[in-house]
Design a protein around this motif. Structure first.
Motif, PDB file in Angstrom:
ATOM      1  N   ALA A 255       0.774  -1.065  -0.068  1.00 26.94           N
ATOM      2  CA  ALA A 255       0.026   0.047  -0.039  1.00 26.94           C
ATOM      3  C   ALA A 255       0.953   1.071  -0.080  1.00 26.94           C
ATOM      4  N   TYR A 256       2.153   1.141   0.491  1.00 27.11           N
ATOM      5  CA  TYR A 256       2.961   2.321   0.514  1.00 27.11           C
ATOM      6  C   TYR A 256       4.201   1.970  -0.431  1.00 27.11           C
ATOM      7  N   SER A 257       4.164   1.637  -1.554  1.00 28.15           N
ATOM      8  CA  SER A 257       5.194   1.195  -2.176  1.00 28.15           C
ATOM      9  C   SER A 257       5.583   2.459  -2.770  1.00 28.15           C
ATOM     10  N   ASN A 258       6.897   2.724  -2.892  1.00 28.45           N
ATOM     11  CA  ASN A 258       7.319   4.096  -3.440  1.00 28.45           C
ATOM     12  C   ASN A 258       7.108   5.433  -2.881  1.00 28.45           C
ATOM     13  N   HIS A 259       6.504   5.459  -1.606  1.00 25.70           N
ATOM     14  CA  HIS A 259       6.156   6.385  -0.982  1.00 25.70           C
ATOM     15  C   HIS A 259       7.506   6.668  -0.172  1.00 25.70           C
ATOM     16  N   GLU A 260       7.587   7.925   0.468  1.00 25.15           N
ATOM     17  CA  GLU A 260       8.900   8.175   1.207  1.00 25.15           C
ATOM     18  C   GLU A 260       8.272   7.838   2.685  1.00 25.15           C
ATOM     19  N   ILE A 261       8.994   7.206   3.519  1.00 24.15           N
ATOM     20  CA  ILE A 261       8.483   6.603   4.771  1.00 24.15           C
ATOM     21  C   ILE A 261       9.883   7.111   5.760  1.00 24.15           C
ATOM     22  N   CYS A 262       9.401   7.686   6.808  1.00 26.81           N
ATOM     23  CA  CYS A 262      10.295   7.865   7.948  1.00 26.81           C
ATOM     24  C   CYS A 262      10.196   7.044   9.052  1.00 26.81           C
ATOM     25  N   PHE A 263      11.177   6.267   9.737  1.00 29.91           N
ATOM     26  CA  PHE A 263      10.996   5.528  10.772  1.00 29.91           C
ATOM     27  C   PHE A 263      11.828   6.379  11.811  1.00 29.91           C
ATOM     28  N   ASN A 264      10.913   6.878  12.787  1.00 29.74           N
ATOM     29  CA  ASN A 264      11.318   7.917  13.932  1.00 29.74           C
ATOM     30  C   ASN A 264      11.534   6.900  15.026  1.00 29.74           C
ATOM     31  N   TYR A 265      12.534   7.537  15.960  1.00 28.27           N
ATOM     32  CA  TYR A 265      12.699   7.042  17.272  1.00 28.27           C
ATOM     33  C   TYR A 265      12.412   8.026  18.138  1.00 28.27           C
ATOM     34  N   ASN A 266      11.346   7.962  19.001  1.00 36.42           N
ATOM     35  CA  ASN A 266      10.683   9.008  19.846  1.00 36.42           C
ATOM     36  C   ASN A 266      10.638   8.698  21.268  1.00 36.42           C
ATOM     37  N   THR A 267      11.989   8.559  21.771  1.00 36.95           N
ATOM     38  CA  THR A 267      11.971   8.426  23.317  1.00 36.95           C
ATOM     39  C   THR A 267      11.648   7.231  23.861  1.00 36.95           C
ATOM     40  N   ASP A 268      10.351   6.628  23.489  1.00 39.22           N
ATOM     41  CA  ASP A 268       9.892   5.267  24.017  1.00 39.22           C
ATOM     42  C   ASP A 268       8.935   4.552  23.304  1.00 39.22           C
ATOM     43  N   THR A 269       9.079   5.052  21.600  1.00 40.32           N
ATOM     44  CA  THR A 269       8.345   4.301  20.742  1.00 40.32           C
ATOM     45  C   THR A 269       9.008   4.370  19.415  1.00 40.32           C
ATOM     46  N   LEU A 270       8.724   3.445  18.654  1.00 37.57           N
ATOM     47  CA  LEU A 270       8.979   3.602  17.215  1.00 37.57           C
ATOM     48  C   LEU A 270       7.756   4.132  16.376  1.00 37.57           C
TER      49      LEU A 270
END
Length: 613
Positions: A255-270
């Motif tokens: 569903a997200y092919s070729n989308h620009e996706i950020c994987f963020n590290y938020n203190t206590d979550t992904l």
């Protein structure tokens, strides 16, 4: 030569400057208890930088016996070390690399409290310091981060509210012959301080996190024209972000092919965010996990299906933990497991993945390297390390801050907070495959000869092949259980009504293997399982022996003497080198002796094998 870990020869003013942290350090979110604790710990652990001379010319400093030039290691060789004093001073922090596509030369941009050093590492045994880009306005920062795009370095700094992002054209390094003090080619001022930068080289965007903008979330910058960075928007509804990785997604969530996706590290979550539309980013998921302390950084596998993550403050025992995630469903990622280091309790910091290997900077435990072939089964294993901080492997903010493993040459760079730049290379000890030349489990008759020389003196308990019976006398004597199958070689396999009815009596019994022609080369070894059991009426005249018969005679490989004490039967394994007899026809000779009169003696042999390596 081994570098000292600390030195007192540092000016009081410089040390005070390194320890200064202002309230503008939003990257460590002083409004949270976790952020205040991380800042406190980092500053408490700061030590003076090394002031030793550079170590160069160490291509032959291999990791042997667990050390290289005094540094603990495994499968990683030391190439060279440049202490901080030789690359601009201050204390070290993050770094990144650049390969000049026009020349193939490799460079490191090394972040320090007072600036960024540029180092030519094309000859990793003799790296060359080219100069320094000072921190904007000369202000010190404990955290500095660098990323590279389109032959330009982008440099941000934490704790400096006016720093912005420096832009430096790396092609300028091509003509540098002596160390220089550089100036930036441009400076982006859309934010002041920043903790880290990530870059998506496919799209030409820098993603700054931990800034004084975007409510602590992701600040997006278009750097497609590197010297003219343009503000591209914020991810301001995502909470504070400590580090991140942004990619053009080509994973299993179609569903997200070729989308620009950020994987963020938020203190206590992904937290996973779709940033394809920079003016309207969409949060896809925000997922916590058990055991979180301070979510720090992570990296995707090449297929974008899995992810490894470091938590900077998960300091509870038993050891350093690396969190394994299944991110195949971007709306519902799952923490599937945790890798726990069996040898280190250090604070893990930054890691990167290339193919089936992961490269981790783990502060006091140095650089650690993992095989992640089985990550889909939540299984990874350590395959190498190089510890730049030998003093300890426990929690704390010293030693290895970052690692850069992306050079085509295989050179791996490690940035040390107190130490400087280390250049190393993964060089696993390759064990040749082991092949079986000959083996016998005694399940069938293969031609062993009892009393081959006609000189045996034993009256009972001669060697025979068969299914042995248990005997006991103050403990196990003849073992009824073999190592494999039903049969073994044993000194009188029957039991009788008393333990000594069929034991070895009267002297020596011997048995000889059929002839085996050894290969003409390689490491050749013979191994077998054995036991010797006797009562307290035995003596040192009793024995179990293994010898090899070769073209030059008979050579004893092993001797286990008896003693005037009870010894129960228990299987053991022995291995002996036969390489000296390569190319010869040899035979294995097994002997056991009851030479102490009426002593109780039993012996057994199973699973004889000759191998080549």
């Amino acid at each position: 030569m081994r570098l000292p870990l600390r030195t007192a020869a540092v000016a009081t003013g410089l040390l005070a400057l390194m320890l200064t942290v202002t309230t503008s350090a939003l990257a460590h979110d002083p409004n949270t208890a976790e952020g205040r604790e991380e800042l406190r710990r980092v500053n408490a652990d700061y030590q003076p930088a090394v002031r030793s001379a550079p170590i160069t010319g160490l291509a032959a400093t291999s990791c042997v016996g667990g050390t290289a030039a005094g540094y603990p290691c495994s499968n990683v060789d030391l190439l060279s070390v440049l202490p901080l004093a030789s690359i601009g001073g201050g204390n070290g922090n993050s770094m990144w690399g650049w390969t000049d596509s026009a020349t193939g030369k490799e460079y490191i941009i090394f972040g320090r409290t007072t600036g960024a050093a540029f180092i030519d590492v094309s000859v990793p045994t003799a790296p060359v310091y080219l100069g320094n880009l000072p921190s904007y306005n000369g202000t010190s920062s404990s955290w500095r981060d660098i990323k590279v795009y389109a032959n330009h370095a982008f440099i941000g700094a934490d704790s400096i509210s006016t720093h912005g992002m420096q832009v430096f054209d790396l092609t300028r390094l091509r003509t540098v012959t002596t160390p220089q003090t550089f100036t930036a080619d441009a400076r982006y001022t859309g934010f002041g301080n920043s903790h880290t930068l990530s870059v998506n080289e496919e799209t030409g965007f820098i993603y700054a996190v931990g800034t004084n903008t975007c409510s602590g979330g992701v600040h997006m910058v278009n750097v497609s024209n590197p010297k003219v960075p343009v503000n591209a928007g914020c991810v301001s509804n995502d909470g504070y972000v400590h580090e991140n990785q942004c990619v053009v997604y080509h994973g299993p969530d179609t569903a997200y092919s070729n989308h620009e996706i950020c994987f963020n590290y938020n203190t206590d979550t992904l937290t996973i965010v779709d940033v394809t539309n920079k003016s309207a980013p969409v949060q896809l998921s925000r997922t916590g996990y058990a055991g979180s302390g301070y979510t720090h950084q992570g990296w995707l596998t090449g297929d974008h299906a899995r992810l490894l993550m470091d938590d900077e403050l998960d300091t509870d025992l038993p050891g350093t933990k690396t969190f394994i995630w299944n991110v195949s469903d971007l709306n519902a990622p799952v923490n599937t497991g945790v890798y726990v280091s069996p040898t280190s309790q250090a604070t893990d910091h930054n890691l990167y993945i290339i193919g089936s290997k992961a490269y981790q900077a783990s502060y006091r435990a140095g650089f650690r390297m993992f095989d992640i072939t089985n990550i889909a089964s939540s299984s990874i294993s350590e395959i190498g390390y190089f510890d730049i901080y030998p003093a300890a492997n426990n929690t704390g903010f010293n030693g290895a801050w970052n690692v850069y493993p992306f050079f085509a040459s295989g050179t791996i760079a490690i940035s040390g907070i107190e130490q400087g730049l280390f250049l190393v290379k993964y060089n696993p000890v390759v064990t040749p495959p082991t092949t079986t030349v000959w083996s016998d489990t005694f399940e069938t008759a293969t031609g062993w000869t009892v009393n081959p020389s006609g000189t045996d003196t034993a009256t009972t308990g001669a060697w025979e092949r068969g299914d042995p019976a248990d005997t006991t006398s103050s403990g196990a004597k003849q073992l009824g259980t073999t190592v494999s199958g039903s049969n073994d070689l044993v000194t009188g396999r029957l039991a009788g009504t008393a333990a000594g009815d069929y034991d070895l009596d009267g002297g020596v019994s011997s048995i000889r293997s059929p002839a085996v022609t050894l290969p003409s080369s390689g490491t050749l070894k013979v191994s077998l399982s054995w036991y010797l059991a006797h009562g307290s009426n035995a003596s040192s005249a009793d024995y179990f022996r293994v010898s090899v018969i070769h073209s030059g005679g008979t050579t004893q490989l092993f001797n286990q003497a008896g003693a005037a004490s009870n010894r129960n039967g228990a299987w053991a394994t022995g291995t002996w080198d036969l390489s000296a007899y390569a190319g010869q026809s040899v035979q294995i000779l097994i002997q056991a002796a009851d030479a102490s009169g009426a002593s109780l003696v039993e012996a057994g042999v199973d699973d004889v094998k000759i191998t080549k390596q």
